[in-house]
Design a protein around this motif. Structure first.
Motif, short mmCIF file in Angstrom:
data_model
loop_
_atom_site.label_atom_id
_atom_site.label_comp_id
_atom_site.label_asym_id
_atom_site.label_seq_id
_atom_site.Cartn_x
_atom_site.Cartn_y
_atom_site.Cartn_z
N LYS A 9 0.82 -1.80 0.20
CA LYS A 9 -0.05 -0.36 0.21
C LYS A 9 1.07 1.22 0.11
CE LYS A 9 -1.85 1.10 3.82
NZ LYS A 9 -1.95 2.65 3.77
N ALA A 12 0.73 7.92 2.27
CA ALA A 12 0.42 9.12 1.85
C ALA A 12 0.57 10.05 3.20
CB ALA A 12 -0.90 8.85 1.70
N TYR A 20 2.69 11.51 -2.14
CA TYR A 20 1.84 9.31 -2.48
C TYR A 20 3.96 9.50 -2.55
CZ TYR A 20 -2.52 9.22 -3.06
OH TYR A 20 -3.85 9.57 -2.98
N GLN A 124 -5.56 6.25 12.11
CA GLN A 124 -5.44 5.51 10.74
C GLN A 124 -6.26 6.87 10.23
OE1 GLN A 124 -4.44 3.23 9.41
NE2 GLN A 124 -3.02 3.03 11.18
N THR A 127 -5.75 8.59 7.27
CA THR A 127 -4.88 7.76 5.68
C THR A 127 -6.13 7.22 5.50
OG1 THR A 127 -2.89 7.61 7.69
CG2 THR A 127 -3.30 5.90 5.44
N ARG A 128 -6.63 6.71 5.84
CA ARG A 128 -8.17 5.80 5.57
C ARG A 128 -9.07 6.99 4.55
NH1 ARG A 128 -10.31 1.19 3.94
NH2 ARG A 128 -11.95 0.50 4.65
N ASP A 131 -6.50 6.94 1.42
CA ASP A 131 -6.98 5.45 0.84
C ASP A 131 -8.05 5.37 -0.08
OD1 ASP A 131 -4.08 5.16 1.79
OD2 ASP A 131 -5.21 3.76 3.80
N GLN A 132 -9.20 5.99 0.30
CA GLN A 132 -10.45 5.72 -0.32
C GLN A 132 -10.67 6.80 -0.97
OE1 GLN A 132 -13.50 5.68 3.21
NE2 GLN A 132 -13.07 3.50 3.40
N GLY A 239 -6.66 7.93 -3.90
CA GLY A 239 -6.86 6.99 -3.43
C GLY A 239 -5.63 6.15 -2.75
N GLN A 240 -6.29 4.55 -3.68
CA GLN A 240 -4.18 4.01 -3.88
C GLN A 240 -4.02 3.35 -5.90
OE1 GLN A 240 -1.97 2.37 -2.42
NE2 GLN A 240 -2.96 3.54 -0.56
N ASN A 251 -4.70 0.33 -9.26
CA ASN A 251 -4.62 -0.47 -8.12
C ASN A 251 -3.48 -0.55 -7.14
OD1 ASN A 251 -5.69 -0.77 -5.33
ND2 ASN A 251 -7.68 -0.64 -6.60
N ARG A 253 -2.63 -0.59 -4.64
CA ARG A 253 -3.34 -2.44 -3.08
C ARG A 253 -3.94 -3.86 -3.83
NH1 ARG A 253 -5.97 -0.10 1.91
NH2 ARG A 253 -5.83 -1.74 3.21
#
Length: 264
Positions: A9, A12, A20, A124, A127-128, A131-132, A239-240, A251, A253
């Motif tokens: 992953k 970020a 990133y 998180q 960060t969470r 990531d979305q 995102g990722q 992607n 992730r």
């Protein structure tokens, strides 16, 4: 210049524009600095992120055997309402489960395509949300364990989505809304046992800006195992996902555990 490593992953860092980083074997690549540059990606092999063996990855970068043994991949990860550490009940490894489940968790609303509800550990944040690929996010509850976060999410997802349309997110086709107003609309649907943990009105909506020079109109998802290699000009990271000039998206992730080489 050529780099090689097993995909993990992206790291970020929150700032005015998200920064990133991609970890390779002996380097960290700052992807923001690679915008508008040509990148060649080549599939090399598999490497399980748990046992490090060259075995085909199953989920989350783990081989099949590791995925079904490791406590970090239990069902309660995807379904927080299944958490039982607060009851002293073990799923795979009670000490590990206590270390994760019995920590403060945030229930939040985010705008990544439409309004969605989600759960993350407090540590998180944000960060969470990054990531979305969320453009805005608002914490609405802070609860002492994962189970309470899970039952709150289950109640709220009857009234608002718990999924992101990744295609809309990557096209920046985001439905705009006032998250504070939506929070007030949803409070009545919360279970009584979590209502004492509602965050006050001083909680701020966080705006998130991504390093994207050009959003795609049409999207093609890159399957690097099938294609073996790909070359394109990097136009953004969100995102990722890596976003390329021709609308191809990769992607990171979903491809954890793949060993790739990057030629810059």
């Amino acid at each position: 210049m050529k780099y090689q490593g097993v995909l993990k992953k992206m790291i970020a860092e929150y700032s005015d524009t998200i920064e990133y980083y991609l970890e390779m074997d002996n380097d960290f690549l700052n992807l923001n600095q690679l915008l508008d540059r040509k990148i060649e990606i080549e599939f090399v092999n598999y490497q399980c992120l748990c046992c490090n063996k060259q075995k085909k990855t199953f989920r989350q970068g783990f081989c099949y055997d590791c995925f079904y043994k490791q406590p970090s991949t239990g069902d309660w990860i995807m379904k927080p309402e299944l958490s039982k550490a607060h009851l002293g009940i073990e799923d795979r490894d009670l000490e590990y489960e206590k270390s994760v489940q019995l920590k403060p968790h945030i229930v939040y609303l985010a705008l990544s395509s439409e309004i969605k509800v989600g759960v993350t550990r407090k540590t998180q944040v944000p960060t969470r949300w990054i990531d979305q690929g969320a453009s805005k996010a608002l914490a609405i509850l802070e609860v002492p364990n994962r189970y309470l976060a899970g039952i709150a999410e289950v109640a709220l997802k009857k009234h608002v989505s718990d999924k992101t349309s990744w295609q809309k997110m990557l096209k920046n086709d985001v439905f705009d809304a006032d998250l504070k107003i939506k929070k007030q609309e949803l409070i009545d649907y919360l279970p009584e046992e979590v209502k004492p943990y509602i965050l006050d009105e001083q909680e701020e909506v966080l705006d998130l800006n991504y390093p994207v020079n050009k959003y795609p109109l049409k999207i093609k998802s890159l399957n690097i195992i099938k294609s073996q290699n790909f070359e394109g000009i990097l136009k953004g990271v969100k995102g990722q996902y890596l976003i390329f000039e021709d609308g191809t998206v990769f992607n990171i992730r979903n491809n954890e555990g793949l060993v790739v080489s990057l030629n810059l």
